[in-house]
Design an enzyme around this catalytic site. Sequence first.
Site, mmCIF file in Angstrom:
data_model
loop_
_atom_site.group_PDB
_atom_site.id
_atom_site.type_symbol
_atom_site.label_atom_id
_atom_site.label_comp_id
_atom_site.label_asym_id
_atom_site.label_seq_id
_atom_site.Cartn_x
_atom_site.Cartn_y
_atom_site.Cartn_z
ATOM 1 N N LYS A 120 8.387 2.656 -1.637
ATOM 2 C CA LYS A 120 7.104 2.038 -1.329
ATOM 3 C C LYS A 120 7.245 0.981 -0.247
ATOM 4 C CE LYS A 120 3.993 -1.414 -3.088
ATOM 5 N NZ LYS A 120 3.787 -2.419 -4.138
ATOM 6 N N ASP A 138 1.053 2.494 -4.084
ATOM 7 C CA ASP A 138 1.074 1.394 -5.041
ATOM 8 C C ASP A 138 0.149 1.745 -6.198
ATOM 9 O OD1 ASP A 138 -1.463 1.126 -3.999
ATOM 10 O OD2 ASP A 138 -1.318 -1.036 -3.660
#
Length: 240
Positions: A120, A138
Amino acid sequence: MTRDQVQEFFRRLSEEMPEPETELEYQTPFELLVAVALSAQATDVSVNACTRKLFKVANTPEAILALGEEGLAEYIKTIGLWRNKAKNIIALCRMLIEEHGGEVPEDAKALMALPGVGRKTADVVLNVAFGHPTIAVDTHIFRVSNRTGLARGKTADQIADKLPKRVPPEYLKNAHHWLILHGRYVCKARTPECWRCSVADLCNFKPKTPPPDEQAAIKRAAKTKAKKKAVKRAPRRKAA
């Protein structure tokens, strides 16, 4: 969601937010990397409050490394998991200096080799700092993707693998921001604000949330109904 619906989905979001940007404050790829590393289980607002002070005194790998873990910790103590984050950021700075000349690498594999940097974080840096068409998944993007039917999966990695194949090429660069901002301010976790959502008719989420006034009326009606049932069920007293 069909291909045509996905195309329309992003067309509308792009009209609403022609130039979406991250809400993290940064000036350089390194500042962004540190900010994103700090943002795990923390809000952008709380991270910005810390980095505004931190970056005034140390905004390079060399300067933060000179602070040491304890010195860095003084600036980030208000953020969750600050001890572990301080440790990782110091190690990250050392590795950047020793292996990358103090520069943030523009490569996913090299980024994920840095301490505390996962997929991420790497995707955010590549997208925001370097303009790569990556989508960092996310909690907001995970929720919006599953809820709308844009891309479904049980893990963030599954969504991250599917989304780039679903998003039209012309929207890939900004898709990350559109989905995060939509999830943060409209398609909220507990109560999605469907009544003001520009893509509600394209969304697979069935129990669309009505406007606040209708929600209040529904709650009042439910309470009235519950009271009537309670009265009917109450045992009657026999006359003396």
